[in-house]
Design an enzyme around this catalytic site. Structure first.
Site, PDB file in Angstrom:
ATOM      1  N   HIS A 245       1.327  -1.144   0.184  1.00 19.84           N
ATOM      2  CA  HIS A 245      -0.207  -0.180  -0.058  1.00 19.84           C
ATOM      3  C   HIS A 245       1.238   0.605   0.000  1.00 19.84           C
ATOM      4  CE1 HIS A 245      -3.258  -2.414   0.908  1.00 19.84           C
ATOM      5  NE2 HIS A 245      -2.303  -2.962   2.160  1.00 19.84           N
TER       6      HIS A 245
HETATM    7  O1  RIB Z   1      -4.927  -0.103   4.167  1.00 15.83           O
HETATM    8  C1  RIB Z   1      -3.844   0.113   4.218  1.00 15.83           C
HETATM    9  C2  RIB Z   1      -2.934   1.525   4.625  1.00 15.83           C
HETATM   10  O2  RIB Z   1      -3.445   1.738   6.101  1.00 15.83           O
HETATM   11  C3  RIB Z   1      -1.280   1.447   4.848  1.00 15.83           C
HETATM   12  O3  RIB Z   1      -0.757   2.714   5.121  1.00 15.83           O
HETATM   13  C4  RIB Z   1      -1.249   0.703   6.279  1.00 15.83           C
HETATM   14  O4  RIB Z   1       0.413   1.127   6.639  1.00 15.83           O
HETATM   15  C5  RIB Z   1      -2.279   1.004   7.332  1.00 15.83           C
HETATM   16  O5  RIB Z   1      -1.852   2.667   7.598  1.00 15.83           O
END
Ligand code: RIB
Ligand code: CA
Length: 311
Positions: A245
């Site tokens: 992500h």
């Molecule tokens: O949903 C994914 C996000 O939420 C990413 O930034 C992960 O690190 C959490 O913070």
């Protein structure tokens, strides 16, 4: 000329990988890293930022600052089930007394954000990969000062796909929907990297075996431990693959050609009901560049190549 960036994060595993990618990319000049409550409590996030910096050893020591330890409104949530007790999975990094690969800023994160926006007017990109509380606090304090930012690149939300906390909401937005609503309505140029995109960028056991494990350097070793990859069983301990992500948000800051963008006006649900933290498209309001498609092979090639970089 490298792009000046500030990274606001809730170090967690993918945040750590995003920091490694950012500091290993000559296209970016990371001026500062700020911490916010999210994957784990702020009192773990901030030491985790220092631990990851002591792994990276950046020559230009970035400024670091602690930010919000809770959302503007609503309950404080964490994601230890994903990021482990410490927020770095099974990876252990010991901080060495007196060895500081950072410069501690004297004030809180929202002040550092405004300070750097003022120091580098229309030049600073803020990459936000955690809940948006620090950005919202800075906007509340000095909305005109925040307009000196060049752009925001935000990992968060799910626009046309399922959430990962509820069927509708993604973790960063669900953690502080009020903050997200303030940021989305700020008028600052925003590129949003939601789950619609980040669910297309992931590490599989095959890629671990063929591309990551053979690197054999401190960063690939960290990734193996932090993601909980079991080299005997040839799989991740408690999941099929690892979504990148936050590294994808850094990738988009480096090169927007990795993604296909649609310009949308977005609404954030802030009522405390089943839709809390949901993002929906609306007809009016500031337009946001939303990444919906990814050339994941090209992005993963970049990610793996920068993991190999050894300073
Ligand atoms: O949903 C994914 C996000 O939420 C990413 O930034 C992960 O690190 C959490 O913070
Ligand atoms: Ca994060």
């Amino acid at each position: 000329m490298a792009k000046k960036v500030l990274i606001d994060c809730d170090v967690g595993v993918d945040d750590a990988l995003a920091l490694i990618l950012a500091f290993h990319s000559p296209e970016l000049d990371v001026k500062a890293v700020t911490g916010v409550n999210g994957n784990v409590p702020l009192d773990m996030v901030f030491p985790n930022i220092q631990k990851v910096l002591s792994l990276i050893k950046p020559k230009n020591k970035p400024l670091i600052a602690r930010g919000a330890d809770r959302p503007l409104k609503g309950t404080t949530i964490h994601a230890h089930s994903v990021h482990g007790k410490t927020g770095l999975g099974d990876a252990i990094i010991d901080l060495k007394e007196g060895e500081e690969w950072w410069q501690k800023y004297s004030g809180p994160a929202d002040e550092l954000i405004l300070d750097l926006a003022d120091q580098y007017p229309n030049e600073l990109t803020l990459i936000a990969v955690g809940p948006l509380t620090n950005l919202a606090l800075a906007l509340k304090k000095d909305p005109e000062g925040m307009k000196k930012l060049k752009e925001l690149v935000i990992m968060g939300g799910s626009v046309r796909t399922r959430g990962n906390v509820t069927p509708y909401a993604e973790f960063n937005i669900f953690s502080d929907p009020m903050a997200a609503q303030i940021v989305f309505n700020s008028g600052i140029p925003i590129t949003l990297v939601p789950l619609d995109a980040t669910h297309q960028a992931f590490l599989t056991p095959q890629r671990m075996e063929e591309e990551i494990i053979p690197i054999r350097n401190p960063f690939s070793d960290f990734l193996i431990k932090a993601t909980g990859y079991d080299m005997e069983a040839h799989r991740f301990k408690n999941r099929r693959s690892i979504f990148l992500h936050d590294p994808l948000a850094v990738g988009v800051a480096i090169n927007t050609t990795f993604v296909k963008i649609e310009r949308l006006s977005l609404h954030v649900d802030t009522n405390e009901d089943e839709y809390y933290g949901r993002i929906t498209e609306k007809g009016d309001g500031p337009k946001i560049d939303v990444c919906l498609e990814v050339d994941s092979e090209r992005f993963l090639e970049l990610f793996v190549s920068r993991l190999k970089f050894c300073g």
